[in-house]
Scaffold this active site. Structure first.
Site, mmCIF file in Angstrom:
data_model
loop_
_atom_site.group_PDB
_atom_site.id
_atom_site.type_symbol
_atom_site.label_atom_id
_atom_site.label_comp_id
_atom_site.label_asym_id
_atom_site.label_seq_id
_atom_site.Cartn_x
_atom_site.Cartn_y
_atom_site.Cartn_z
ATOM 1 C CE LYS A 9 27.378 2.745 -24.789
ATOM 2 N NZ LYS A 9 26.031 2.188 -24.518
ATOM 3 C CE1 TYR A 49 23.071 5.433 -27.875
ATOM 4 C CE2 TYR A 49 23.942 7.267 -26.589
ATOM 5 C CZ TYR A 49 24.008 5.946 -27.006
ATOM 6 O OH TYR A 49 25.025 5.131 -26.553
ATOM 7 C CG ASN A 116 25.974 -1.155 -22.924
ATOM 8 O OD1 ASN A 116 26.518 -0.056 -23.035
ATOM 9 N ND2 ASN A 116 24.939 -1.511 -23.654
ATOM 10 C CG HIS A 119 27.724 3.263 -29.846
ATOM 11 N ND1 HIS A 119 26.375 3.030 -29.977
ATOM 12 C CD2 HIS A 119 28.160 3.711 -31.059
ATOM 13 C CE1 HIS A 119 26.005 3.343 -31.214
ATOM 14 N NE2 HIS A 119 27.063 3.762 -31.881
ATOM 15 C CD GLU A 130 26.023 5.549 -34.703
ATOM 16 O OE1 GLU A 130 27.052 4.842 -34.551
ATOM 17 O OE2 GLU A 130 24.877 5.148 -34.391
HETATM 18 P P1 DAT Z 1 23.225 -1.220 -28.415
HETATM 19 O O1 DAT Z 1 24.124 -0.311 -27.609
HETATM 20 O O2 DAT Z 1 23.539 -2.661 -28.148
HETATM 21 O O3 DAT Z 1 23.200 -0.870 -29.873
HETATM 22 P P2 DAT Z 1 20.622 0.051 -28.250
HETATM 23 O O4 DAT Z 1 21.029 0.871 -29.435
HETATM 24 O O5 DAT Z 1 19.323 -0.685 -28.321
HETATM 25 O O6 DAT Z 1 21.753 -0.998 -27.858
HETATM 26 O O7 DAT Z 1 20.517 1.008 -26.970
HETATM 27 C C1 DAT Z 1 21.439 2.061 -26.791
HETATM 28 C C2 DAT Z 1 21.872 2.089 -25.344
HETATM 29 O O8 DAT Z 1 20.754 2.387 -24.495
HETATM 30 C C3 DAT Z 1 22.384 0.753 -24.807
HETATM 31 O O9 DAT Z 1 23.745 0.549 -25.119
HETATM 32 C C4 DAT Z 1 22.116 0.856 -23.342
HETATM 33 C C5 DAT Z 1 20.832 1.647 -23.287
HETATM 34 N N1 DAT Z 1 19.662 0.748 -23.216
HETATM 35 C C6 DAT Z 1 19.101 0.069 -24.246
HETATM 36 N N2 DAT Z 1 18.051 -0.642 -23.851
HETATM 37 C C7 DAT Z 1 17.927 -0.416 -22.527
HETATM 38 C C8 DAT Z 1 17.015 -0.852 -21.509
HETATM 39 N N3 DAT Z 1 16.014 -1.678 -21.795
HETATM 40 N N4 DAT Z 1 17.206 -0.428 -20.241
HETATM 41 C C9 DAT Z 1 18.210 0.407 -19.937
HETATM 42 N N5 DAT Z 1 19.111 0.871 -20.841
HETATM 43 C C10 DAT Z 1 18.967 0.468 -22.110
HETATM 44 MG MG MG Z 2 22.516 0.883 -30.851
#
Ligand code: DAT
Ligand code: MG
Length: 138
Positions: A9, A49, A116, A119, A130
């Site tokens: 990212k 997303y 974080n 991805h 994707e």
């Molecule tokens: P991952 O990236 O572990 O698959 P995800 O698909 O649930 O997680 O979410 C996509 C991204 O959105 C994640 O990498 C960071 C952001 N995100 C997820 N949950 C969040 C939250 N509660 N607060 C802020 N950002 C969040």
């Molecule tokens: Mg995800």
């Protein structure tokens, strides 16, 4: 053989962590079979997303992800989808275990979206979808 989409990212690219992240993927034994550096359009990110549309972090997430270059990779190996998720660690870098990419290299920066670093696709269906979005022309 299974393939997954891995993204470094904008925070990872800006902090100069792309090489370390690639090295961890390769050291684990996976193979990087496609790669490109690109600042994603909002259109691509909205498709990427789509499962998160309407959630409170959706807008900040799209803004963050389009804020600079992302390093996209196709990564191959048996059970690589699950294996890379395990290498990446928990979504929240504060909670991610030491030894993982997010646990070792990430932290909370006090922003609305979790920066974080990486991805990774979460299922065979999302990996196919994707990879089709990010490597449509390759
Ligand atoms: P991952 O990236 O572990 O698959 P995800 O698909 O649930 O997680 O979410 C996509 C991204 O959105 C994640 O990498 C960071 C952001 N995100 C997820 N949950 C969040 C939250 N509660 N607060 C802020 N950002 C969040
Ligand atoms: Mg995800």
């Amino acid at each position: 053989m299974e393939s997954t989409l891995v993204l470094v990212k904008p925070d990872g690219v800006e902090r100069g962590l792309t090489g370390q992240i690639m090295a961890r993927i390769e050291a684990k034994g996976y193979v990087i079979t496609k790669a490109k550096l690109e600042t994603p359009s909002r259109e691509l990110l909205a498709k990427h997303y789509e499962e998160h549309e309407g959630k409170p972090f959706y807008e900040p997430l799209l803004e963050f992800m389009s804020s600079g270059p992302v390093f996209a990779m196709q990564v191959e190996g048996n059970r690589v989808i699950e294996g890379f998720r395990s290498l990446a660690g928990a979504t929240d870098p504060t909670e991610a275990a030491p030894g993982t990419i997010r646990g070792d290299l990430g932290r909370d920066w006090g922003e609305r979206v979790q920066k974080n670093l990486v991805h990774g696709s979460d299922s065979t269906a999302s990996a196919e979808r994707e990879l089709g979005l990010w490597f449509a022309d390759a």
